[in-house]
Write a protein that holds these residues in place. Structure first.
Motif, PDB file in Angstrom:
ATOM      1  N   GLY A 117     -69.058 100.538 119.044  1.00 23.00           N
ATOM      2  CA  GLY A 117     -69.550 100.448 120.348  1.00 23.00           C
ATOM      3  C   GLY A 117     -68.982 101.098 121.520  1.00 23.00           C
ATOM      4  N   GLY A 118     -68.496 100.072 122.437  1.00 22.53           N
ATOM      5  CA  GLY A 118     -67.672 100.767 123.675  1.00 22.53           C
ATOM      6  C   GLY A 118     -66.151 101.104 123.332  1.00 22.53           C
ATOM      7  N   GLY A 119     -65.774 100.674 122.276  1.00 23.67           N
ATOM      8  CA  GLY A 119     -64.498 101.198 121.484  1.00 23.67           C
ATOM      9  C   GLY A 119     -64.511 102.771 121.179  1.00 23.67           C
ATOM     10  N   CYS A 120     -65.682 103.027 120.492  1.00 17.55           N
ATOM     11  CA  CYS A 120     -66.019 104.446 120.244  1.00 17.55           C
ATOM     12  C   CYS A 120     -66.236 105.088 121.581  1.00 17.55           C
ATOM     13  CB  CYS A 120     -67.178 104.506 119.377  1.00 17.55           C
ATOM     14  SG  CYS A 120     -67.854 106.176 118.957  1.00 17.55           S
ATOM     15  N   GLU A 121     -66.913 104.698 122.486  1.00 15.16           N
ATOM     16  CA  GLU A 121     -67.004 105.375 123.559  1.00 15.16           C
ATOM     17  C   GLU A 121     -65.943 105.759 124.501  1.00 15.16           C
ATOM     18  OE1 GLU A 121     -71.609 104.294 125.396  1.00 15.16           O
ATOM     19  OE2 GLU A 121     -70.004 102.517 125.159  1.00 15.16           O
ATOM     20  N   VAL A 122     -64.749 104.828 124.282  1.00 11.59           N
ATOM     21  CA  VAL A 122     -63.746 105.052 124.983  1.00 11.59           C
ATOM     22  C   VAL A 122     -63.038 106.388 124.215  1.00 11.59           C
ATOM     23  CG1 VAL A 122     -61.291 104.264 125.404  1.00 11.59           C
ATOM     24  CG2 VAL A 122     -63.266 102.925 126.253  1.00 11.59           C
ATOM     25  N   ALA A 123     -63.024 106.131 122.847  1.00 13.82           N
ATOM     26  CA  ALA A 123     -62.228 107.287 122.103  1.00 13.82           C
ATOM     27  C   ALA A 123     -62.802 108.779 122.112  1.00 13.82           C
ATOM     28  CB  ALA A 123     -62.275 106.593 120.449  1.00 13.82           C
ATOM     29  N   ILE A 124     -63.995 108.774 122.158  1.00  3.68           N
ATOM     30  CA  ILE A 124     -64.744 109.969 122.153  1.00  3.68           C
ATOM     31  C   ILE A 124     -64.453 110.840 123.565  1.00  3.68           C
ATOM     32  CG2 ILE A 124     -66.252 109.467 120.535  1.00  3.68           C
ATOM     33  CD1 ILE A 124     -68.643 109.242 122.300  1.00  3.68           C
ATOM     34  N   HIS A 125     -64.121 110.018 124.607  1.00  2.00           N
ATOM     35  CA  HIS A 125     -64.147 110.623 125.921  1.00  2.00           C
ATOM     36  C   HIS A 125     -62.506 110.988 126.022  1.00  2.00           C
ATOM     37  CE1 HIS A 125     -67.931 109.182 126.831  1.00  2.00           C
ATOM     38  NE2 HIS A 125     -67.951 110.011 127.752  1.00  2.00           N
ATOM     39  N   CYS A 126     -61.633 110.787 125.178  1.00  2.00           N
ATOM     40  CA  CYS A 126     -60.175 111.220 125.319  1.00  2.00           C
ATOM     41  C   CYS A 126     -60.116 112.705 125.108  1.00  2.00           C
ATOM     42  CB  CYS A 126     -59.349 110.146 124.620  1.00  2.00           C
ATOM     43  SG  CYS A 126     -59.110 108.442 125.143  1.00  2.00           S
ATOM     44  N   ALA A 127     -58.993 113.170 125.548  1.00  2.00           N
ATOM     45  CA  ALA A 127     -58.669 114.653 125.214  1.00  2.00           C
ATOM     46  C   ALA A 127     -58.624 114.738 123.680  1.00  2.00           C
ATOM     47  CB  ALA A 127     -57.361 114.984 126.052  1.00  2.00           C
ATOM     48  N   ARG A 128     -58.020 113.950 123.149  1.00  2.00           N
ATOM     49  CA  ARG A 128     -58.002 113.952 121.481  1.00  2.00           C
ATOM     50  C   ARG A 128     -58.131 112.562 120.981  1.00  2.00           C
ATOM     51  NH1 ARG A 128     -57.944 118.610 122.588  1.00  2.00           N
ATOM     52  NH2 ARG A 128     -56.645 120.200 121.969  1.00  2.00           N
ATOM     53  N   ILE A 129     -58.436 112.356 119.724  1.00  2.00           N
ATOM     54  CA  ILE A 129     -58.502 111.439 118.862  1.00  2.00           C
ATOM     55  C   ILE A 129     -57.244 111.793 117.863  1.00  2.00           C
ATOM     56  CG2 ILE A 129     -59.614 109.645 117.247  1.00  2.00           C
ATOM     57  CD1 ILE A 129     -62.270 110.223 118.999  1.00  2.00           C
ATOM     58  N   VAL A 130     -56.553 110.543 117.621  1.00  2.00           N
ATOM     59  CA  VAL A 130     -55.670 110.679 116.472  1.00  2.00           C
ATOM     60  C   VAL A 130     -56.014 109.293 115.740  1.00  2.00           C
ATOM     61  CG1 VAL A 130     -53.411 110.591 115.550  1.00  2.00           C
ATOM     62  CG2 VAL A 130     -53.755 112.032 117.370  1.00  2.00           C
ATOM     63  N   ALA A 131     -56.530 109.471 114.623  1.00  2.00           N
ATOM     64  CA  ALA A 131     -57.044 108.560 113.705  1.00  2.00           C
ATOM     65  C   ALA A 131     -56.644 108.305 112.294  1.00  2.00           C
ATOM     66  CB  ALA A 131     -58.635 108.663 113.682  1.00  2.00           C
ATOM     67  N   THR A 132     -56.223 106.780 112.019  1.00  2.00           N
ATOM     68  CA  THR A 132     -55.816 106.695 110.399  1.00  2.00           C
ATOM     69  C   THR A 132     -57.239 106.851 109.546  1.00  2.00           C
ATOM     70  OG1 THR A 132     -56.604 104.505 110.591  1.00  2.00           O
ATOM     71  CG2 THR A 132     -54.137 104.901 111.201  1.00  2.00           C
ATOM     72  N   LEU A 133     -56.757 107.322 108.553  1.00  2.00           N
ATOM     73  CA  LEU A 133     -57.864 107.516 107.589  1.00  2.00           C
ATOM     74  C   LEU A 133     -58.742 106.409 107.533  1.00  2.00           C
ATOM     75  CD1 LEU A 133     -58.703 109.442 105.073  1.00  2.00           C
ATOM     76  CD2 LEU A 133     -57.748 108.083 103.681  1.00  2.00           C
ATOM     77  N   GLU A 134     -58.435 105.311 107.463  1.00  2.00           N
ATOM     78  CA  GLU A 134     -59.247 104.002 107.439  1.00  2.00           C
ATOM     79  C   GLU A 134     -59.652 103.540 108.772  1.00  2.00           C
ATOM     80  OE1 GLU A 134     -60.379 103.363 104.847  1.00  2.00           O
ATOM     81  OE2 GLU A 134     -58.959 104.681 103.544  1.00  2.00           O
ATOM     82  N   SER A 135     -60.149 104.463 109.563  1.00  2.00           N
ATOM     83  CA  SER A 135     -61.028 104.321 110.879  1.00  2.00           C
ATOM     84  C   SER A 135     -62.492 104.174 110.610  1.00  2.00           C
ATOM     85  CB  SER A 135     -60.648 105.223 111.811  1.00  2.00           C
ATOM     86  OG  SER A 135     -59.048 105.101 112.222  1.00  2.00           O
ATOM     87  N   TYR A 136     -62.899 103.174 111.156  1.00  2.00           N
ATOM     88  CA  TYR A 136     -64.609 103.142 110.970  1.00  2.00           C
ATOM     89  C   TYR A 136     -65.153 103.076 112.318  1.00  2.00           C
ATOM     90  CZ  TYR A 136     -62.332 101.555 106.751  1.00  2.00           C
ATOM     91  OH  TYR A 136     -61.360 101.339 105.764  1.00  2.00           O
ATOM     92  N   ILE A 137     -65.852 104.309 112.551  1.00  2.00           N
ATOM     93  CA  ILE A 137     -66.057 104.584 113.902  1.00  2.00           C
ATOM     94  C   ILE A 137     -67.670 104.631 114.164  1.00  2.00           C
ATOM     95  CG2 ILE A 137     -65.878 106.378 115.898  1.00  2.00           C
ATOM     96  CD1 ILE A 137     -63.247 107.206 114.361  1.00  2.00           C
TER      97      ILE A 137
END
Length: 843
Positions: free
Chosen positions: A637-657
């Motif tokens: 939800g809002g956590g995804c919205e914050v992430a996708i508005h950043c310049a980059r995402i660096v995510a662990t393999l076990e990230s559920y978005i």
């Protein structure tokens, strides 16, 4: 990796359950992998002669049919071994008759066939002539002697041989035990550890070459001690599971459910191996299985895989075996109120003291289990591990314990607990009559873990952590009780968040809120952090010390000023108190039970909060310095919205978005719909926007959540420039490196531009599909309403196809539809249901 060593290509010998899944995880890491198995019966050999009968479903003449079948099984396993089905293409089938020559190009070969010494030895002799001079050869074994296995290798290759023990399932279990033989080259073992840690994301523990190594040795003993004391104190299997799960910081499957998951036959095999190889163990009597257990195995009741074991599902009901009658009954075991109150205590000193002092059979049972596990660990430490840290991490990473046994003992008061154990040994209550080792009884001992290191019995020292260069990438590694971490220097700190740095020019923002929900305080902190970063730093990383990244917006906190209370009250408790006096109940972006109550007359305030969220995500996107979202675990939800508005995402393999607001009757209103519509327009590059939009619409309307960071990339939440990290403890390091790289190339934020929307024609097409779903009974009337609103936002409203709009146009549409949905009875009912049952209502 250093010293010119790279693992470009690997091979796994054996396509059984473990071998195929190890190959899958190598593929997850992008390693080209050969998966070997025996040639299929009935296939044609190079000489043209058939070898026997074809496997069912195998193509005639396909000598790799056994591997192909194993790979087909991989695709259907749950949990999925592959981070994405596309990773399957990285695994190449092979067989021992035709393809051994391909081993010459492999840097790593992992043998993972059945746990039979003679079978493994025969295979080693067969493949040894084909191994490259610098190849690492590792046997995946859960307990066979590595030194004995090494004897099957030519002497000149033994220095490249070692034991490796992945835990099942390999993708998800953090632990890998690494075991050297007498001849193993130290530098080679360091190279392999580096690969396992950074490329495969594992927590590596060096184990001694003793039966069952560390984790299984302690874990199996713990389970056998639990079974023994359950019978002694007359406790049913389901009661034991109610006592030994999350209350003790163990997995929910606790003891007997875990047996069903593992497989009773597998557990019986391990116990039998320990009984055979540990004849001098003072606890040897524990390595024999009770009659009821052997009877289940003989009947083929092996647990989950046979649909019957200790537990049996009857319809929707769970039944449990009654040890006395041998029949199944409805499972209803629970902790007694008196004992439950003890177990709710978070302080281990008070918890263990209360269990020791209580006369209740359940409390006495729990103390007996703790006592005997502590006793066993202390006695066996010098035989099985280099130090207490390795033993505790083995149990945490291999068996899912929140704290290792030595950590619990230390947290409960070392001297007091040691005294109790010694008293019980002297009174004959312990499972073995050997005393605690001298080091455990030292008068000044307060534990085994300190800031300087963990106790090592070989020289009675505090052994520091590994100095391998790979661990420098772990800025904040897994921490043991008795250790402390200094999370940098504070720039500012509020009740909701902290901005800090590590002495360099990169600012780091971490949330304090429960589950890292995003309320007005967090939104204020994000905007303030961006201001600080632009003024004084080269970039900003949003990073949490522990997952999740964020489960979404917490508008309850914004509307009512409610702060999280201690666990016994909590957010849901507050909601129950105020639910009767509010008119509007809405959820703001979390989709996992983080709810809000908007009081009568405060609807304008709710809209202002939504607008504040939108302003914050746009501030992130257009910051003058790069902002990196370091995502680990849930970004919903809002956590995804914050992430996708950043310049980059660096995510662990076990990230559920995912954008999951539809589950509580809402749509993404923090810029989620807008951003995914914009990405569709960018992907179209002047072509048909709708072609790209319909996928993004569908996943929001269906509340799709990625099952890995790889799948998040396929869903469009991660872009080509975003990075996936295999080891979560390297996440902050990689995020900071990304800031440095962007800053070094004179980072500029994206330029705000008008972009084309799909318009009313695409909206009409989407609505036809939504109606078809409704008429087919796949969605409800309210789902239809929400999906139609999502479609309207993402298509840009009632405008011509190709109309160019700015981002604010779509943000205004998001906010309007969010507020209209918020006022509906059905959305309020969904939120009430989420509040009461912690799962979505499809009304």
């Amino acid at each position: 990796m250093k010293s010119g060593f790279f693992i470009r290509r690997a091979a796994v010998l054996g396509a059984g359950v473990m071998g195929a899944q190890i190959a899958a995880h190598l593929a997850n890491a992008g390693v080209q992998t050969l998966l070997f198995e025996l040639p299929a019966e009935g296939s044609l050999r190079s000489g043209g002669e058939p070898t026997g009968v074809l496997l069912a479903g195998a193509a005639e003449g396909d000598s790799n049919a056994n591997v192909v079948k194993a790979l087909d099984v991989l695709k259907n396993l749950d949990p999925a071994p592959l981070a994405s089905p596309a990773k399957l293409a990285i695994i190449q089938p092979a067989n021992y008759a035709d393809h051994l020559d391909k081993l010459r190009g492999c840097d790593l070969v992992i043998e993972a066939i059945a746990e039979k010494l003679e079978w493994k030895s025969d295979l080693y002799r067969k493949v040894a002539p084909y191994l490259g001079e610098r190849a690492i050869f590792a046997s995946n074994t859960s307990g066979l002697s590595i030194n004995t296995l090494a004897q099957a290798f030519p002497e000149q290759l033994r220095h490249r041989f070692c034991g490796i023990h992945f835990f099942n399932p390999p993708r998800y279990m953090h632990l890998v035990e690494l075991i050297a033989s007498r001849d193993t080259e130290a530098a080679m073992l360091d190279q392999l550890e580096t690969f396992l840690v950074s490329s495969l994301g594992k927590g590596v523990v060096r184990a001694k070459d003793t039966p069952s190594f560390i984790a299984n040795r302690i874990g199996v003993f713990s389970m056998r001690a639990t079974q023994h004391h359950a019978q002694t104190f007359g406790l049913s299997f389901d009661t034991v599971d109610a006592l030994t799960g999350r209350y003790l910081g163990r997995p929910k499957s606790a003891t007997f459910r875990t047996l069903d998951v593992v497989g009773l036959d597998i557990f019986a095999h391990v116990v039998a191996m320990m009984r055979e190889t540990l004849r001098d163990d003072p606890w040897h009597a524990m390595f024999a299985l009770p009659d009821w257990f052997e009877r289940l195995v003989a009947e083929g009741a092996l647990g989950q895989k046979s649909k019957r074991g200790v537990y049996l599902k009857v319809g929707k009901d769970i039944h449990v075996l009654d040890r006395h009658s041998g029949e199944y009954r409805l499972s209803a075991g629970k902790a007694a109120d008196e004992v439950q109150n003890i177990l709710r205590e978070r302080d281990w000193t008070r918890k263990l003291s209360a269990l020791h002092a209580s006369n209740h059979p359940q409390a006495q049972f729990l103390w007996a289990v703790f006592r005997d596990v502590f006793h066993y660990c202390a006695w066996q430490l010098e035989h099985i591990a280099d130090n207490a840290r390795d033993l505790d991490f083995a149990m945490r990473w291999g068996f899912g314990w929140d704290r290792g046994p030595f950590e619990i003992w230390q947290a409960a008061g070392w001297q007091q607990v040691a005294g109790w154990i010694s008293e019980d040994i002297a009174a004959g209550r312990a499972l073995a009559n050997v005393p605690l080792p001298g080091w455990a009884l030292e008068a000044d001992r307060t534990g085994v873990h300190t800031q300087e290191g963990s106790y090592a019995p070989v020289d009675a020292s505090q052994q520091p952590r590994s100095t391998l260069p790979v661990y420098r990438r772990q800025l904040f590694p897994a921490q043991l009780y008795g250790e402390t971490s200094q999370y940098g220097e504070t720039i500012f700190e509020t009740e909701d968040a902290r901005l800090w740095h590590m002495g360099d020019d990169i600012a780091i923002l971490s949330f304090h809120s429960k589950m890292h929900t995003i309320g007005s305080g967090v939104l204020d902190a994000i905007q303030r952090a961006v201001d600080e970063a632009e003024a004084h730093f080269s970039g900003l990383v949003i990073w949490q010390a522990e997952p999740p990244f964020s489960v979404g917006a917490n508008l309850l906190q914004v509307m009512q000023g409610v702060r999280e209370d201690p666990p016994e009250a909590g957010l849901l408790g507050k909601l129950k108190q105020v639910a009767s006096r509010v008119k509007y109940t809405v959820a703001g972006g979390g989709g996992v039970g983080e709810l809000l109550d908007a009081a009568v007359g405060n609807v304008p305030r709710v809209e202002e909060v939504v607008a504040q969220f939108q302003r914050t995500t746009m501030r992130l996107k257009y910051a003058q310095v790069p902002v990196i979202a370091a995502v680990d675990g849930l970004a919903m939800g809002g956590g995804c919205e914050v992430a996708i508005h950043c310049a980059r995402i660096v995510a662990t393999l076990e990230s559920y978005i995912g954008l999951v607001e539809i589950g509580v009757g809402l749509l993404p209103a923090g810029g989620g719909c807008k951003e995914m519509a914009l990405r569709a327009a960018q992907a179209a590059q002047g072509g048909d926007v709708f072609h790209f939009l319909k996928r993004n619409f569908t996943q929001i309307a269906m509340s799709d959540v990625s099952k890995s960071a790889e799948m998040a990339r396929e869903l469009g939440y991660l872009r080509p420039g975003d990075h996936i990290v295999m080891n979560r403890y390297e996440l902050l390091h990689v995020a900071k490196q990304e800031i440095a790289a962007l800053a070094a190339t004179a980072y500029r934020p994206p330029q705000a531009e008008l972009f084309p929307v799909a318009g009313r024609s695409a909206l009409a097409t989407l609505k036809v599909g939504i109606v078809n779903m409704l008429e087919g009974g796949f969605i409800s009337e309210h789902d239809h309403d929400i999906a139609s609103r999502i479609a309207e936002v993402m298509c840009g409203g009632d405008v011509d196809a190709g109309t160019r709009v700015d981002e604010q146009w779509l943000l205004d549409l998001e906010r309007r539809h969010f507020m209209e949905l918020l006022a509906t009875d059905k959305t309020q009912a969904r939120i009430e249901h989420m509040l009461k049952h912690s799962k979505p209502l499809r009304n």
